[in-house]
Scaffold this motif. Sequence first.
Motif, PDB file in Angstrom:
ATOM      1  N   ASP A 104       9.946  -6.448  -2.431  1.00  0.00           N
ATOM      2  CA  ASP A 104      10.127  -5.402  -3.453  1.00  0.00           C
ATOM      3  C   ASP A 104      10.914  -5.921  -4.656  1.00  0.00           C
ATOM      4  OD1 ASP A 104      12.311  -5.595  -1.689  1.00  0.00           O
ATOM      5  OD2 ASP A 104      13.023  -3.597  -2.203  1.00  0.00           O
ATOM      6  N   GLN A 105      11.828  -6.879  -4.440  1.00  0.00           N
ATOM      7  CA  GLN A 105      12.591  -7.413  -5.566  1.00  0.00           C
ATOM      8  C   GLN A 105      11.740  -8.326  -6.446  1.00  0.00           C
ATOM      9  OE1 GLN A 105      16.110  -9.085  -3.805  1.00  0.00           O
ATOM     10  NE2 GLN A 105      17.120  -7.100  -3.619  1.00  0.00           N
ATOM     11  N   LEU A 126       2.490  -0.441 -11.691  1.00  0.00           N
ATOM     12  CA  LEU A 126       2.986  -1.304 -10.616  1.00  0.00           C
ATOM     13  C   LEU A 126       4.139  -0.629  -9.871  1.00  0.00           C
ATOM     14  CD1 LEU A 126       2.979  -3.921  -9.057  1.00  0.00           C
ATOM     15  CD2 LEU A 126       4.300  -4.998 -10.901  1.00  0.00           C
ATOM     16  N   GLN A 127       5.012   0.062 -10.617  1.00  0.00           N
ATOM     17  CA  GLN A 127       6.120   0.787  -9.994  1.00  0.00           C
ATOM     18  C   GLN A 127       5.597   1.838  -9.021  1.00  0.00           C
ATOM     19  OE1 GLN A 127       9.808   0.521 -10.815  1.00  0.00           O
ATOM     20  NE2 GLN A 127       9.690   1.444  -8.793  1.00  0.00           N
ATOM     21  N   THR A 128       4.603   2.597  -9.448  1.00  0.00           N
ATOM     22  CA  THR A 128       4.017   3.643  -8.597  1.00  0.00           C
ATOM     23  C   THR A 128       3.382   3.049  -7.349  1.00  0.00           C
ATOM     24  OG1 THR A 128       3.602   5.026 -10.550  1.00  0.00           O
ATOM     25  CG2 THR A 128       2.354   5.550  -8.542  1.00  0.00           C
ATOM     26  N   ALA A 129       2.632   1.958  -7.542  1.00  0.00           N
ATOM     27  CA  ALA A 129       1.964   1.316  -6.406  1.00  0.00           C
ATOM     28  C   ALA A 129       2.983   0.775  -5.408  1.00  0.00           C
ATOM     29  CB  ALA A 129       1.055   0.194  -6.908  1.00  0.00           C
ATOM     30  N   MET A 130       4.076   0.184  -5.905  1.00  0.00           N
ATOM     31  CA  MET A 130       5.117  -0.333  -5.009  1.00  0.00           C
ATOM     32  C   MET A 130       5.801   0.800  -4.252  1.00  0.00           C
ATOM     33  SD  MET A 130       8.570  -2.565  -5.790  1.00  0.00           S
ATOM     34  CE  MET A 130       9.436  -1.163  -6.506  1.00  0.00           C
ATOM     35  N   ASP A 131       6.123   1.884  -4.966  1.00  0.00           N
ATOM     36  CA  ASP A 131       6.775   3.030  -4.318  1.00  0.00           C
ATOM     37  C   ASP A 131       5.911   3.587  -3.189  1.00  0.00           C
ATOM     38  OD1 ASP A 131       8.927   2.786  -5.972  1.00  0.00           O
ATOM     39  OD2 ASP A 131       8.324   4.379  -7.362  1.00  0.00           O
ATOM     40  N   GLU A 132       4.611   3.668  -3.437  1.00  0.00           N
ATOM     41  CA  GLU A 132       3.694   4.192  -2.416  1.00  0.00           C
ATOM     42  C   GLU A 132       3.628   3.256  -1.211  1.00  0.00           C
ATOM     43  OE1 GLU A 132       0.018   4.738  -4.464  1.00  0.00           O
ATOM     44  OE2 GLU A 132       0.635   6.635  -5.426  1.00  0.00           O
ATOM     45  N   ALA A 133       3.602   1.954  -1.462  1.00  0.00           N
ATOM     46  CA  ALA A 133       3.544   0.978  -0.370  1.00  0.00           C
ATOM     47  C   ALA A 133       4.821   1.014   0.461  1.00  0.00           C
ATOM     48  CB  ALA A 133       3.312  -0.421  -0.933  1.00  0.00           C
ATOM     49  N   LEU A 134       5.981   1.123  -0.206  1.00  0.00           N
ATOM     50  CA  LEU A 134       7.249   1.189   0.509  1.00  0.00           C
ATOM     51  C   LEU A 134       7.352   2.471   1.330  1.00  0.00           C
ATOM     52  CD1 LEU A 134       9.695  -0.140  -2.244  1.00  0.00           C
ATOM     53  CD2 LEU A 134       9.093  -1.291  -0.108  1.00  0.00           C
ATOM     54  N   LEU A 142       2.063  -4.461  -0.085  1.00  0.00           N
ATOM     55  CA  LEU A 142       3.084  -5.147  -0.882  1.00  0.00           C
ATOM     56  C   LEU A 142       2.638  -6.570  -1.222  1.00  0.00           C
ATOM     57  CD1 LEU A 142       6.480  -4.110   0.801  1.00  0.00           C
ATOM     58  CD2 LEU A 142       5.674  -3.476  -1.472  1.00  0.00           C
ATOM     59  N   ARG A 143       2.086  -7.272  -0.226  1.00  0.00           N
ATOM     60  CA  ARG A 143       1.616  -8.635  -0.486  1.00  0.00           C
ATOM     61  C   ARG A 143       0.462  -8.618  -1.479  1.00  0.00           C
ATOM     62  NH1 ARG A 143      -1.870 -12.737   0.534  1.00  0.00           N
ATOM     63  NH2 ARG A 143      -0.921 -14.793   0.944  1.00  0.00           N
ATOM     64  N   ASP A 144      -0.429  -7.651  -1.335  1.00  0.00           N
ATOM     65  CA  ASP A 144      -1.574  -7.544  -2.259  1.00  0.00           C
ATOM     66  C   ASP A 144      -1.111  -7.371  -3.703  1.00  0.00           C
ATOM     67  OD1 ASP A 144      -3.290  -7.812  -0.124  1.00  0.00           O
ATOM     68  OD2 ASP A 144      -3.740  -5.663   0.053  1.00  0.00           O
ATOM     69  N   LEU A 145      -0.041  -6.603  -3.904  1.00  0.00           N
ATOM     70  CA  LEU A 145       0.489  -6.402  -5.255  1.00  0.00           C
ATOM     71  C   LEU A 145       1.042  -7.703  -5.819  1.00  0.00           C
ATOM     72  CD1 LEU A 145       2.344  -2.964  -4.871  1.00  0.00           C
ATOM     73  CD2 LEU A 145       0.254  -3.414  -6.178  1.00  0.00           C
TER      74      LEU A 145
END
Length: 487
Positions: A104-105, A126-134, A142-145
């Motif tokens: 995430d960092q 990207l922020q939205t996609a990361m939040d959803e994955a977390l 997360l790896r895909d992003l």
Amino acid sequence: MSKNNDELFKNVISHAKEYGFVFQSSEIYDGLSAVYDYGQNGAELKNNIKTYWWKSMVQMHENIVGIDAAIFMHPTTWKASGHVDGFNDPMIDNKDSKKRYRADQLIEDKIARYEKDGKTEKAAQLQTAMDEALKADNLTALRDLIVEHEIVCPVSGTRNWTDVRQFNLMFSTQMGAVADDADVIYLRPETAQGIFVNYLNVQKTGRMKIPFGIAQIGKAFRNEVIARQFIMRMREFEQMEMQFFVRPGSEMEWYDYWKQTRLKWHKALGTASEKYRFHDHTKLAHYANAAVDIEFQFPFGFKEVEGIHSRTDFDLSQHQKFSGKKIQYFDPEINQNYVPYVIETSIGLDRMFLLTLINAYEEQDLSEGDKKDSRVVLRLHPCLAPVKAAILPLTKKDGLPEKAREIMDRLKLDHNIIYEEKDSIGKRYRRQDAIGTPFCITVDHQSLQDNTVTIRHRDTMEQERVEIAQLDRIIGDRVSWKNLLGK
């Protein structure tokens, strides 16, 4: 981070070492990653921040008391709290550099670069996609992003990544004389559990009535893989936490109260309001029904300094279940037994220290015409300043040092005072400006005749002649905790 902000942060770090605030731990052995020591001025500043928090939390609230729990705790504590099974961070390794990173960092750094380059829409996506994955604990996503946004390893510069895996952050050790027979125990990853396991002791011995709070300042330990941003993220750090026990159903009212109260505490130091913001959690911890961070605008962006969490009755219920002890409160107002709900305020002392340094640091150009001059000044609130006043004899002879020592002996009973006679008076002023000393008191030949001295004010550099007998009042008025606690 812009070039100016990057330069400011580097200058603050350099200043912190040069003037005895923060040193790399074990530096003569090339240091230890993500571990730091506080020097002579750093220890004073840190203690003053602690005092401000403790006084505002414990002294100013009749229904809040403080404790100091041990770092070592029974290992079942961490089973009950969920740390043994669930205290993990999503980690990814680069196969070329052999370095490990929090996934995430890495993504957050990419978001910051998008924002810096003006690609705000891409950053938001990207922020939205990361939040959803977390939120979904979707490590593959997360790896895909990381792959999709071509995020490279900061060391190797390659994108040769492993899968994302969970990594437990607790340090473990053994307690016992023989390693084979020893019990595995943990260095506490947070101070909160020391409060929860002492709930019954404090409530009964203090005859506490709900709502009431228990406060604590103490060390915590997390096996952070990456050293980031100086003392922002460390393996050994200090927390200032307060757990506030309330009647179920009233938690949101108290949650809102502590949000505003804690932000007010920060702003009382004179920090610009626009430097702070609330950031609501998109992914709540399993025990919470509300959570918000107080974020400060560091040179590297807005980052969390303090968290306010509504933890429900999770913690006390878990310890009741795992210990077999009844942990409840009888509420005479409603004639009912219940497990209290908890509102937590948790501030990172080291982050608050860094915030305070950055906010106070200023480089001033004092040039006039062809005469070049400058100074670095720490505009610390007088209550927080490591040294309250410097006593400076104009020369090392003619009885001036003796007179200066008399003044110091009188003032040091109430304040942290420094005596300095080396170098010109101008150089001594600059040294005191650099550590944030509010007052410089110069003893000259006139002082021997009429018991007056010159007092110089740090922020304005203005000087005035005052009687020695007035120094107690002048300094005392400026450094009194009333100036902060009364706001």
